[in-house]
Structure formats: C-alpha cells, structure tokens
Design an enzyme around this catalytic site. Structure first.
Site, PDB file in Angstrom:
ATOM      1  N   CYS A   2       0.677  -0.858  -0.041  1.00  0.00           N
ATOM      2  CA  CYS A   2       0.325   0.140  -0.301  1.00  0.00           C
ATOM      3  C   CYS A   2       0.969   1.129  -0.100  1.00  0.00           C
ATOM      4  O   CYS A   2       1.827   1.147   0.114  1.00  0.00           O
ATOM      5  CB  CYS A   2      -0.813   0.571   1.625  1.00  0.00           C
ATOM      6  SG  CYS A   2      -1.812  -1.694   1.194  1.00  0.00           S
ATOM      7  N   ARG A  30       1.080   1.779  -6.214  1.00  0.00           N
ATOM      8  CA  ARG A  30       1.641   1.548  -5.256  1.00  0.00           C
ATOM      9  C   ARG A  30       0.113   0.257  -3.973  1.00  0.00           C
ATOM     10  O   ARG A  30       0.554  -0.832  -3.974  1.00  0.00           O
ATOM     11  CB  ARG A  30       2.117   1.909  -3.507  1.00  0.00           C
ATOM     12  CG  ARG A  30       3.295   2.728  -4.156  1.00  0.00           C
ATOM     13  CD  ARG A  30       2.905   3.674  -2.965  1.00  0.00           C
ATOM     14  NE  ARG A  30       3.958   2.491  -1.606  1.00  0.00           N
ATOM     15  CZ  ARG A  30       5.466   1.586  -1.180  1.00  0.00           C
ATOM     16  NH1 ARG A  30       6.597   2.314  -2.516  1.00  0.00           N
ATOM     17  NH2 ARG A  30       5.374   1.352  -0.474  1.00  0.00           N
ATOM     18  N   TRP A  77      -3.595  -1.996  -1.293  1.00  0.00           N
ATOM     19  CA  TRP A  77      -3.732  -3.426  -2.043  1.00  0.00           C
ATOM     20  C   TRP A  77      -3.567  -4.100  -0.741  1.00  0.00           C
ATOM     21  O   TRP A  77      -3.324  -4.898   0.093  1.00  0.00           O
ATOM     22  CB  TRP A  77      -2.115  -3.323  -2.892  1.00  0.00           C
ATOM     23  CG  TRP A  77      -1.725  -4.163  -4.243  1.00  0.00           C
ATOM     24  CD1 TRP A  77      -2.637  -5.317  -4.767  1.00  0.00           C
ATOM     25  CD2 TRP A  77      -1.283  -6.406  -3.624  1.00  0.00           C
ATOM     26  NE1 TRP A  77      -2.087  -5.798  -5.689  1.00  0.00           N
ATOM     27  CE2 TRP A  77      -0.807  -6.927  -4.880  1.00  0.00           C
ATOM     28  CE3 TRP A  77      -0.939  -6.654  -2.045  1.00  0.00           C
ATOM     29  CZ2 TRP A  77      -0.782  -7.611  -4.500  1.00  0.00           C
ATOM     30  CZ3 TRP A  77      -0.210  -7.550  -2.488  1.00  0.00           C
ATOM     31  CH2 TRP A  77       0.067  -8.156  -3.517  1.00  0.00           C
ATOM     32  N   ASN A 103       0.794  -0.285   5.773  1.00  0.00           N
ATOM     33  CA  ASN A 103       1.574  -1.273   5.406  1.00  0.00           C
ATOM     34  C   ASN A 103       2.351  -2.051   5.251  1.00  0.00           C
ATOM     35  O   ASN A 103       3.769  -1.830   6.190  1.00  0.00           O
ATOM     36  CB  ASN A 103       2.645  -0.447   3.970  1.00  0.00           C
ATOM     37  CG  ASN A 103       2.556  -0.915   2.900  1.00  0.00           C
ATOM     38  OD1 ASN A 103       2.643  -1.670   2.072  1.00  0.00           O
ATOM     39  ND2 ASN A 103       4.645  -0.168   2.317  1.00  0.00           N
ATOM     40  N   GLY A 104       2.541  -3.332   5.012  1.00  0.00           N
ATOM     41  CA  GLY A 104       3.316  -4.473   5.135  1.00  0.00           C
ATOM     42  C   GLY A 104       2.197  -5.370   5.689  1.00  0.00           C
ATOM     43  O   GLY A 104       0.580  -5.276   5.969  1.00  0.00           O
ATOM     44  N   GLU A 467       8.431 -12.396 -20.830  1.00  0.00           N
ATOM     45  CA  GLU A 467       8.797 -11.048 -20.569  1.00  0.00           C
ATOM     46  C   GLU A 467       7.693 -10.316 -21.417  1.00  0.00           C
ATOM     47  O   GLU A 467       6.751  -9.907 -21.153  1.00  0.00           O
ATOM     48  CB  GLU A 467      10.115  -9.931 -21.078  1.00  0.00           C
ATOM     49  CG  GLU A 467      10.133  -8.770 -20.723  1.00  0.00           C
ATOM     50  CD  GLU A 467       9.353  -7.779 -19.234  1.00  0.00           C
ATOM     51  OE1 GLU A 467       8.472  -6.948 -19.543  1.00  0.00           O
ATOM     52  OE2 GLU A 467       9.659  -8.416 -18.226  1.00  0.00           O
ATOM     53  N   LYS A 471       4.172  -9.182 -19.630  1.00  0.00           N
ATOM     54  CA  LYS A 471       3.406  -7.302 -20.804  1.00  0.00           C
ATOM     55  C   LYS A 471       1.675  -7.201 -20.719  1.00  0.00           C
ATOM     56  O   LYS A 471       1.515  -7.298 -20.201  1.00  0.00           O
ATOM     57  CB  LYS A 471       4.559  -6.802 -21.598  1.00  0.00           C
ATOM     58  CG  LYS A 471       5.412  -6.340 -20.998  1.00  0.00           C
ATOM     59  CD  LYS A 471       5.413  -4.776 -20.715  1.00  0.00           C
ATOM     60  CE  LYS A 471       5.734  -5.125 -18.707  1.00  0.00           C
ATOM     61  NZ  LYS A 471       6.870  -6.269 -18.522  1.00  0.00           N
ATOM     62  N   GLU A 474      -0.831  -8.671 -17.494  1.00  0.00           N
ATOM     63  CA  GLU A 474       0.067  -7.399 -16.600  1.00  0.00           C
ATOM     64  C   GLU A 474      -1.462  -6.722 -17.801  1.00  0.00           C
ATOM     65  O   GLU A 474      -1.046  -6.198 -16.745  1.00  0.00           O
ATOM     66  CB  GLU A 474       1.255  -6.946 -16.530  1.00  0.00           C
ATOM     67  CG  GLU A 474       2.036  -7.462 -15.941  1.00  0.00           C
ATOM     68  CD  GLU A 474       3.501  -6.749 -15.711  1.00  0.00           C
ATOM     69  OE1 GLU A 474       3.913  -6.491 -14.739  1.00  0.00           O
ATOM     70  OE2 GLU A 474       4.129  -6.607 -16.987  1.00  0.00           O
ATOM     71  N   HIS A 490       7.565 -30.592 -27.812  1.00  0.00           N
ATOM     72  CA  HIS A 490       7.426 -32.181 -25.668  1.00  0.00           C
ATOM     73  C   HIS A 490       6.281 -31.473 -25.396  1.00  0.00           C
ATOM     74  O   HIS A 490       6.278 -31.541 -24.064  1.00  0.00           O
ATOM     75  CB  HIS A 490       8.836 -31.622 -25.183  1.00  0.00           C
ATOM     76  CG  HIS A 490       9.907 -31.727 -25.754  1.00  0.00           C
ATOM     77  ND1 HIS A 490      10.218 -32.693 -26.849  1.00  0.00           N
ATOM     78  CD2 HIS A 490      10.543 -31.280 -26.801  1.00  0.00           C
ATOM     79  CE1 HIS A 490      11.141 -32.949 -27.459  1.00  0.00           C
ATOM     80  NE2 HIS A 490      12.001 -31.630 -27.026  1.00  0.00           N
ATOM     81  N   LYS A 587       2.686  -1.783  -8.365  1.00  0.00           N
ATOM     82  CA  LYS A 587       4.320  -0.983  -8.986  1.00  0.00           C
ATOM     83  C   LYS A 587       5.480  -1.739  -8.172  1.00  0.00           C
ATOM     84  O   LYS A 587       6.496  -2.339  -8.529  1.00  0.00           O
ATOM     85  CB  LYS A 587       3.945   0.148  -9.171  1.00  0.00           C
ATOM     86  CG  LYS A 587       5.643   1.039  -9.540  1.00  0.00           C
ATOM     87  CD  LYS A 587       6.161   0.545 -11.164  1.00  0.00           C
ATOM     88  CE  LYS A 587       6.711   0.511 -11.334  1.00  0.00           C
ATOM     89  NZ  LYS A 587       7.133  -0.062 -12.847  1.00  0.00           N
TER      90      LYS A 587
HETATM   91  C1  BG6 Z   1       5.471  -6.281 -10.023  1.00  0.00           C
HETATM   92  C2  BG6 Z   1       5.655  -5.027 -10.742  1.00  0.00           C
HETATM   93  O1  BG6 Z   1       5.182  -5.965  -8.769  1.00  0.00           O
HETATM   94  O2  BG6 Z   1       7.369  -5.916  -9.410  1.00  0.00           O
HETATM   95  C3  BG6 Z   1       6.627  -5.844 -12.096  1.00  0.00           C
HETATM   96  O3  BG6 Z   1       4.586  -4.701 -11.850  1.00  0.00           O
HETATM   97  C4  BG6 Z   1       8.142  -5.912 -11.250  1.00  0.00           C
HETATM   98  O4  BG6 Z   1       6.463  -4.916 -13.202  1.00  0.00           O
HETATM   99  C5  BG6 Z   1       8.212  -6.453 -10.277  1.00  0.00           C
HETATM  100  O5  BG6 Z   1       8.380  -6.627 -12.989  1.00  0.00           O
HETATM  101  C6  BG6 Z   1       9.701  -6.236  -9.785  1.00  0.00           C
HETATM  102  O6  BG6 Z   1       9.643  -5.065  -9.206  1.00  0.00           O
HETATM  103  P1  BG6 Z   1      11.257  -4.537  -9.025  1.00  0.00           P
HETATM  104  O7  BG6 Z   1      11.563  -2.817  -8.828  1.00  0.00           O
HETATM  105  O8  BG6 Z   1      11.716  -5.047  -7.672  1.00  0.00           O
HETATM  106  O9  BG6 Z   1      11.841  -4.086 -10.344  1.00  0.00           O
END
Ligand code: BG6
Length: 592
Positions: A2, A30, A77, A103-104, A467, A471, A474, A490, A587
């Site tokens: 959060c 966040r 979150w 937060n946590g 990757e 994307k 996500e 396989h 994030k």
């Molecule tokens: C996720 C993000 O929470 O954490 C991703 O949505 C990111 O985009 C991943 O790749 C790792 O985050 P960081 O800050 O350790 O690179």
C-alpha cells in the site's frame, strides 16, 4: 503493498485533506483497490474511506472537504481481508482516539486480535492492520508516555511493516520496520510517506528513516528514536528537482510515455555510475560463482544475462528467482557474488533474497532504479538505471535500461564488443519501431478478443518471449505464455488449433536458430494455428509479419522487447483496461 501518507501543516487553519488526496493520487501505483483519509478537527477524528481509485472515491465521498491541519491517508493493495469499505484504511481504535494507516503485514495479528478482544475490543474489519491502533490505545491508557507506549506496541508486533498513527494530541507517529517510510521537511509543515513522490511537491528536504526507527512529529518539529527509545540523529538531504513533478505530459498514460522515453533512457543507462562498472568487473572476475536474481520483469533481465555471460564474459551466471532463493541459500559463501536487479529496490522478495546471500557472506552487487532504496543500502556496490521515475505498473523503460547495463558490464569483459559506441544504433532502431506503430496496432485488432497467446523464442530470445508474455498478461489480462521454441513439440503443441495465435521471435541473427524456428513454425501451422513472425526478415510461413529494423545481432533482445510493450499497451486500451493501473497488481510488492 500500500501507500501511506501523513501530513501536519504548521498553520492550524490550513486544511490538509486536499494535499493528502493529491499525494495519494501520485502514489496510487503502489496499490489502488480502496482508499481513505482521516483528519483531526476540534479534537475529533474525521474519517472517510471507500472502494476504488482515489479520484472515484473522492468524487463519491468528497475526501478533500475534511477539515483539520493534520491528517493521514492510504491507498490499499489488499493482503488481509477482501476489498471492502470496512477493510479500507485508516483504522480507528475503539476509543476513537488513535487512527492508523499501515503498509506491510502484521504476522501475529490473530493472536493480538484475541488478546485485544479479551480487553473488550470489537473489531470492525478483517484486516491485520486494525490491531495497531487498538494495541497502541490500550497501552497508552495503561498510563504510559507516548514514546514508551510506541516502544511497547512495536515490541508486540511481528512482521515487515511501516505505519503512521495520528493521535489526539495533534502528533503523528511514523514507524519503519522493513517497509519504506520517508520524513518530508517543508517550510509549511511535515510529511510522512511510503514514497517521495507522495510529497515531493511540498518539501525541499527528506530524511530516509532506517529499519528499526520511529519518529514523533508535531507542528513544532520531530524527534527520531530507535526501537529501544534511543534518540537518533539523521541528516536531511535535498530532494532532486527531477522528482518534484512527474507528469504524463502530452501522453494519455504513463505507460506509453515511458515506452517512448526509451529513445533516450537507453543511452543514459548506468551513465551516473560509470566507476561502478569497474568495481563490478573486479568483484565478478574474482568470484568463484556468480548468481543473479530479481522478480517479475527484473528476473527476465537476469535470464538474459544467463545467455550472454558465457558467450561474452566466458563465465557462467546462474539466475535464481528471488521468491525461490530460500531453496538455494546453500549455494552461497564468501567466494560467491549475487547480482540483484530491481527497478524499485524495495521488492520484499529481492530484499529477502539478498539478506539470505549476505548471511552466507556473499558479495552483493545491485542494478537498481531507485538509488535511495533499501536494496542500495544492502549492496556492496550498485549501478543506477538512471531512467527517471517509472510510474506505469508494468515495467518498460526500466527493463531495457537493465539490459543495457548488463551489456555495458559485459563490455568490461570483452571491450571488442564495442557496446557503448553502438547504442545509438539501438536507439535508431527503437525510434523506427515507435514511429511505425501501425503494424502493432493492426495485429492488436486481430488479437484483442483471444483468450490465449503463445510467444516463442530460442536462446537469448526465450527470456524476451517470457517478458513479452508478462507484459501482455499484466496489461491486457490475456493468458499469454512465453515458451522456448524447442519445447513446443514436447507438450504445448497439444494446445495448438485453428483458434490459436503464436508469436515467433525470429530475428535472422543466427542461421541454425532462424531455420529451426521456421520448421517449428510450420509444425505449429500444420495444426491450424496462425503464426505472427517478429523478425527483420519476412518469410512466407508467417500469417502476419511484425518487421524489426536491422541492428548488430547482439542487440536484438533489446529492440524486440518494444513491440511487446506496445502490443500490451494497445491490447489493454482495446479491452478497456487501465494500462497504468492494471487490476490486482502494484508497482512494487513489499510483502512476501
Ligand atoms: C511487480 C511489478 O510488482 O514487481 C513488475 O508490477 C516488476 O513490473 C516486479 O517487474 C519487480 O519489481 P522490481 O521493482 O523489483 O523490479
């Protein structure tokens, strides 16, 4: 995780609700499933909270109209308790004298809830957080001074957390225990926040609290202590202008803005840490074993290193997913080195992975964007991405900057690679892709209603397939899977039929790989699936071709990432998602 924020204005007649709501808007990446604020006015706690983004809840509940020159705010979150108005923060104690944003995770919250229930506390939410205000209030009412009450409260909490408590004596208490918390010093008042972005507009200096510290703030000043109550002196540092105002500019979303910023960020990557490349090189050269770790997109950079290091540095490097590190702790000793990659430098999995390796006396090198982060503090040396703030939840520019730094590092092992002098060719190719987005938008019109998508790559292109899939997952919520092309026969081939679309990453950078991919494409096509070829060379096997500009072959992993970032962005738009704030994500994940 959060975001938490607290603010005291020195002028008792200035209301802070507006500033709190604006700050929460800036930190929403966040966590953004529910939000709330509390202020203190005429000795009464005023509380408003609701489900949804800051702008939505503010419209519905007029958060900005709350009175009072002291207040706290939160964007959530969810970890404990579903997404409801009751579970949103702030939480107020049953005596209505203390309100808290957290937060946590409080790991022993169930025991504490039972203990507090035996003191007559009736809980209103399912959260772990609600134990904090009630515990603090109980201890405070056992005739303890505020400072002692905080120390006793902290001693009863287990887990990684930070919280801000607002007390009726018009003070804020900020506690940091392995979750970010920063004190902001402004001419008009004081801020406490998870992230500098939350208050950068209003303050000139900041103090980064360390783990195991708390701060008591009121309109006259602040005092910092360690968890034993010993006073701590920390030097305020000036904050960079750059952080002062992060805006979208002419872009509709931060994500597309940050994708376009790669025209410049690639050349900037690591340029503020040039001496550190030598440090890294010397430490790696003298290490018996090298490991590399990260989470999410950063882990995919670690996977790219696995393919590049043996070829260019003549050294093997073992990628370990940060969340899986506990199963490999015995790999580490004083002869080994761990490279940790993280955009935020605050991902709990990465910090815990580093802590495990440090316990075994391994050297820690980090590649990180936030140079004031906990990861930097835990590292022997670090290289900064220098790509500016990344707000879009899905990592874009940070990924290509991470790759560029790995390439620059490899140049130390083999200067003949001439990496730095050729990066302008990479930027040229990326500009070509960004200037011709028609191909990608067309393919998104084809793919916008699919439920599954497979992305194939061989060798160093396999991590890019993963990757690309991440994307697309996500941002578009399409189930996309990155698969090593050779593995398709396989098992995954069973998934292929007329409704299937497969993206084949296939730049002509190595003849045998190139032709092997084409034969696999024909095997897949014979099951009715459609092939989308991502390559600098057209081939008739492709049902759709996404052209890649020519670059020196070593750089294809960087440029072939861009089409996937754009695809994910446009698919997100076409499926009415919010590309900057995808559902259920955040994030940086500061919980395990
Ligand atoms: C996720 C993000 O929470 O954490 C991703 O949505 C990111 O985009 C991943 O790749 C790792 O985050 P960081 O800050 O350790 O690179």
């Amino acid at each position: 995780m959060c975001s938490i924020i607290g603010c005291i204005h020195k002028n008792a007649h200035v209301d802070v609700a507006n500033m709190l709501v604006e700050s929460m808007g800036k930190m929403e990446y966040r966590g953004y499933d529910s939000v709330g604020i509390a202020t203190l006015d005429n000795n009464e706690i005023l509380l408003k909270k609701g489900v949804g983004r800051v702008s939505i809840v503010n419209q519905e509940l007029s958060l900005t109209e709350l009175k009072g020159n002291i207040g706290i705010g939160h964007t959530r979150w969810a970890t404990h308790g579903s997404v409801t108005q009751q579970n949103a923060h702030p939480h107020v104690c049953v005596r209505s004298e203390i309100s808290v944003v957290h937060n946590g995770i409080i790991e022993n919250y169930l025991d504490l809830r039972n203990e507090l229930k035996s003191h007559g506390v009736v809980f209103k939410s399912e959260t772990d957080s609600e134990v904090i205000p009630n515990l603090l209030s109980l201890i405070l009412n056992e005739k303890n001074e505020i400072k002692d009450a905080i120390i006793k409260t902290i001693s009863k909490l287990t887990g990684q957390y930070s919280f801000i408590a607002m007390l009726k004596d018009k003070s804020l208490i900020g506690v940091k225990n392995h979750e970010p918390l920063i004190l902001g010093l402004g001419s008009d008042g004081y801020f406490l926040s998870s992230d500098i972005l939350g208050f950068s507009k209003y303050v000139d200096k900041v103090i980064y609290l360390d783990d195991g510290q708390f701060v008591i703030v009121n309109s006259n000043g602040y005092s910092i202590y360690d968890f034993k109550g010993n006073p701590v002196k920390l030097i305020p540092i000036k904050i960079l202008k750059l952080v002062k105002n992060i805006e979208k500019g002419n872009y509709e979303h931060f994500t597309i803005k940050e994708i376009n910023e790669q025209r410049t960020t690639i050349l900037q990557a690591g340029t503020k840490s040039l001496d550190e490349f030598k440090t890294f090189f010397n430490i790696l050269k003298n290490s018996n074993r090298i490991y590399i770790t990260g989470s999410g997109t950063s882990y995919h950079s670690a996977l790219v290193a696995k393919y590049l290091f043996p070829k260019i540095a003549g050294r093997s490097i073992e990628p370990i997913m940060s969340s899986e590190m506990r199963f490999f702790e015995d790999c580490f000793d004083e002869q080994s080195t761990l490279i940790a990659i993280s955009q935020s430098g605050e991902s709990a999995d990465v910090l815990n992975a580093v802590a495990l390796a440090k316990e075994k006396n391994a050297r820690i090198l980090s590649i990180v964007n936030t140079t004031t982060s906990s990861l930097v503090k835990a590292s022997d040396s670090f290289i900064g991405l220098n790509c500016g703030y990344e707000v879009g939840v899905a990592a874009t520019k940070s990924f290509t900057s991470q790759l560029t730094i790995l390439y620059r590092l490899l140049e130390k092992f083999d200067p003949a690679q001439k990496i730095s002098s050729q990066l302008n060719l990479v930027v040229g190719a990326i500009s070509k892709i960004l200037d011709n987005q028609k191909y990608i938008i067309d393919i998104c019109n084809v793919l916008k209603d699919v439920n599954h998508l497979y992305i194939l790559g061989r060798g160093v292109h396999y991590p890019i397939a993963k990757e690309g899939a991440l994307k697309i997952k996500e941002l578009s919520y399409i189930h996309a899977e990155g698969i090593a092309t050779g593995e398709i026969k396989h098992g995954p081939l069973a998934l292929m039929d007329e409704s299937t679309y497969v993206i084949m990453i296939n730049p002509k950078d190595n003849t045998s790989t190139y032709t092997d991919n084409l034969s696999n494409a024909s095997e897949i096509k014979s099951r009715g699936a459609k092939i989308i070829g991502l390559s600098n060379e057209y081939d008739q096997i492709y049902d759709y071709w996404l052209p890649l500009p020519d670059v020196p072959k070593i750089f294809y992993p960087i440029i072939e990432t861009i089409p996937f970032q754009l695809m994910a962005y446009y698919l997100s738009i076409k499926r009415d998602n919010d590309p900057d704030y995808p559902r259920n994500l955040a994030k940086c994940v500061t919980v395990k």
